[in-house]
Motif scaffolding. Sequence first.
Motif, PDB file in Angstrom:
ATOM      1  N   VAL A 412      38.241  67.463  55.095  1.00 40.49           N
ATOM      2  CA  VAL A 412      38.929  68.516  55.851  1.00 40.49           C
ATOM      3  C   VAL A 412      37.907  69.508  56.402  1.00 40.49           C
ATOM      4  O   VAL A 412      37.987  69.927  57.567  1.00 40.49           O
ATOM      5  N   ARG A 429      35.512  77.823  56.145  1.00 43.42           N
ATOM      6  CA  ARG A 429      36.335  77.849  54.935  1.00 43.42           C
ATOM      7  C   ARG A 429      37.402  78.948  55.006  1.00 43.42           C
ATOM      8  O   ARG A 429      38.519  78.772  54.508  1.00 43.42           O
ATOM      9  N   LEU A 432      40.196  77.649  57.202  1.00 45.74           N
ATOM     10  CA  LEU A 432      40.980  76.655  56.457  1.00 45.74           C
ATOM     11  C   LEU A 432      41.795  77.317  55.350  1.00 45.74           C
ATOM     12  O   LEU A 432      42.925  76.900  55.060  1.00 45.74           O
ATOM     13  N   PHE A 437      44.208  75.661  52.818  1.00 46.17           N
ATOM     14  CA  PHE A 437      43.227  74.721  52.281  1.00 46.17           C
ATOM     15  C   PHE A 437      42.169  75.538  51.541  1.00 46.17           C
ATOM     16  O   PHE A 437      41.353  76.211  52.166  1.00 46.17           O
ATOM     17  N   SER A 438      42.204  75.482  50.228  1.00 50.60           N
ATOM     18  CA  SER A 438      41.261  76.293  49.457  1.00 50.60           C
ATOM     19  C   SER A 438      40.613  75.443  48.364  1.00 50.60           C
ATOM     20  O   SER A 438      41.134  74.391  47.993  1.00 50.60           O
ATOM     21  N   ASP A 441      40.466  71.513  47.958  1.00 49.20           N
ATOM     22  CA  ASP A 441      41.300  70.942  49.031  1.00 49.20           C
ATOM     23  C   ASP A 441      40.480  70.623  50.273  1.00 49.20           C
ATOM     24  O   ASP A 441      40.774  69.670  51.001  1.00 49.20           O
ATOM     25  N   VAL A 442      39.442  71.426  50.552  1.00 48.55           N
ATOM     26  CA  VAL A 442      38.676  71.239  51.789  1.00 48.55           C
ATOM     27  C   VAL A 442      37.785  69.996  51.718  1.00 48.55           C
ATOM     28  O   VAL A 442      37.225  69.576  52.730  1.00 48.55           O
ATOM     29  N   LYS A 444      38.993  67.050  50.580  1.00 45.92           N
ATOM     30  CA  LYS A 444      39.850  65.861  50.673  1.00 45.92           C
ATOM     31  C   LYS A 444      39.549  65.091  51.955  1.00 45.92           C
ATOM     32  O   LYS A 444      39.336  65.703  53.009  1.00 45.92           O
ATOM     33  N   LEU A 449      45.621  63.002  53.648  1.00 43.36           N
ATOM     34  CA  LEU A 449      46.470  64.191  53.701  1.00 43.36           C
ATOM     35  C   LEU A 449      47.933  63.822  53.946  1.00 43.36           C
ATOM     36  O   LEU A 449      48.236  62.811  54.584  1.00 43.36           O
ATOM     37  N   GLU A 453      50.106  68.679  55.523  1.00 39.09           N
ATOM     38  CA  GLU A 453      48.693  69.085  55.496  1.00 39.09           C
ATOM     39  C   GLU A 453      48.009  68.747  56.821  1.00 39.09           C
ATOM     40  O   GLU A 453      47.218  69.538  57.345  1.00 39.09           O
ATOM     41  N   ARG A 456      49.011  71.320  59.385  1.00 36.97           N
ATOM     42  CA  ARG A 456      48.303  72.588  59.230  1.00 36.97           C
ATOM     43  C   ARG A 456      46.861  72.476  59.706  1.00 36.97           C
ATOM     44  O   ARG A 456      46.329  73.404  60.318  1.00 36.97           O
ATOM     45  N   LEU A 457      46.214  71.323  59.452  1.00 37.91           N
ATOM     46  CA  LEU A 457      44.840  71.119  59.913  1.00 37.91           C
ATOM     47  C   LEU A 457      44.794  71.065  61.444  1.00 37.91           C
ATOM     48  O   LEU A 457      43.896  71.648  62.065  1.00 37.91           O
TER      49      LEU A 457
END
Length: 646
Positions: A412, A429, A432, A437-438, A441-442, A444, A449, A453, A456-457
Amino acid sequence: MILLQVNQLTKNFGADNILSNIKLEIQTRDRVALVGRNGAGKSTLLKIIAGHLSYDSGEITKPKGVSIGYLAQNTGLESDLSIWSEMLTVFEELKEQEKKLRSLEQQMADPSVYEQEDVYQRVLKEYDQLQVLFKDSGGYQYEADIRSVLHGLNFADFDYETKISTLSGGQKTRLALGKLLLTKPDILILDEPTNHLDIETLSWLETYLQSYEGAVLIVSHDRYFLDSVVNQVYEISRNRSKKYLGNYSRYLEQKAEDYEKELKMFERQQQEVAKLEDFIQRNIARASTTKMAQSRRKKLERMDRMDRPLGDEKSASFAFQIDRPSGNDVLHVQDLTIGYGKNETISSHIDFSVKKGDSIALVGPNGIGKSTLLKTLVNKLQPLDGTFKFGSNVTISYYDQEQAELSSNKTVLNELWDEYPMKMEKEIRTVLGNFLFSGEDVLKPVSTLSGGEKARLALSKLMMEKGNVLILDEPTNHLDLDSKEVLENALIDYPGTILFVSHDRYFINRIATKVVELSKKGSTEYLGDYDYYVEKLQQQEELAALERMEQGEQLQEPTQKQSHKIDKEAKKLERQRKRRVEEIEGLMETLETTIQEKEDLLCDPDIFQDHEKVQDINESLTKAKEELDSLLEEWTELEELLQEEQ
């Protein structure tokens, strides 16, 4: 009658707790919505209730004989049969009864049976009993039911002998829904049933579910749909459930009210605790007051301490900005034909214009070419005929509903960072993080996803582009209700221009300033939101019906039902005209007062000597008089029509 009870249900996936002590009750005719964030466990709970998934503790009870029908998200009907043959499989028992009835009719017509009185009476009795059962089970209307459901789910123009295996994924999903509706279970469980449905089909499904004889349990991210259908809401939050009475809008109100009450109670208790602790500290050492202090200490120890009420879970947080504004003329589409080659024309005669600051919703039935039009405008497809032209300084940011470009094995973090390599990792970051995305999660892979997800990306990439024209194809798909609201607010505050496709009517109402409807005849513009568009369509239908009536295009001897319908339409139109006359009279009265005030101002010596003020007043006076003349003309026409009707 209670159809289902869920008590203290718990579900874990490995070390992760998904659901804890869930309680839920469904009674006959209940319309229940399960709401909560993506990943809250809504679909998991539906699968458990439907018997497709086990649970760790708790119990689920239902009376013997209560049937459950379940449709999972994006479940397509897989079959080698034709559409009609597959729908008929729901009524195998009725078809067997029908065969038995035909057999008994042949026996009764047989002379050898007819001549034997006792045999004939036995056959006749069996026939009468079976005929009553067949009728009560819907035997004389099941084919009509199939046609009604297929028509409602937008299969009216299909050849019912079409093989299901040749259909698209969305069409198979609609057929799976249709087959489930025809089974008429006591509890109908639907997980995101509004996916792949256009607005017309959504409206039909709402009406169908409102009159459904059994109970309905729904997960949906369509607020308009939930408001129309449900009368109870169970919220799944922080692994637990809480019940609210009313539709989705009422649930939001109650939730806010409950939070305010709980917060006030908590704050009052905190004040009381602080006073007690202060008294104890000041008086515990004094001989004269130590007993009083000890008494308050015991009271404090016995007190059931409240936790601070938890507000909403963390939400995404973002805003769309632009690098530079576009010109006033953003887009002009003229007599455009779109499709996938000359042999695959989808829609033609498309005409509309987009001005700076417009927010335009493209609506129309599935398959009419809404997504195809957007792909044509962003040069992913070539136009088949006609023209379109963007204005000066236009920079486009495009959101693809299929998220076809988000299938890489990048993380991500790298998916976003690779497009903006000059940015610091901390900045990427942070962006995100705004899209939830924290931490880990970043890291992955994008390909793993979920739909929400990925959505949102994709929105985070859209935000970074800072285009002054957003072209959005179903941007709310896969987003939970909370994320939708965040997106709505971001788009409302967006300083650029928006052209979007959506089947979410609540979303259209909040965002759109104009609606462009695509149909087989071309395109039609409506200056307003979705509710305005629907109102205009109804008015057009009523006017068309009235014109047909006036021109004598109805049957020479209309049935009583048709006559009643025509009379009802005429009365409705008459009421609308009367309301408009009253509205115009009020507006005219206000304008006349304004005009008189302006004319009085022109007679004021102080103002008369100020040429700039005189010019401003004259301009507004001219505008008011023109508006008054226009209203007077409309009022006259309406009055004449009303007199003719009387």
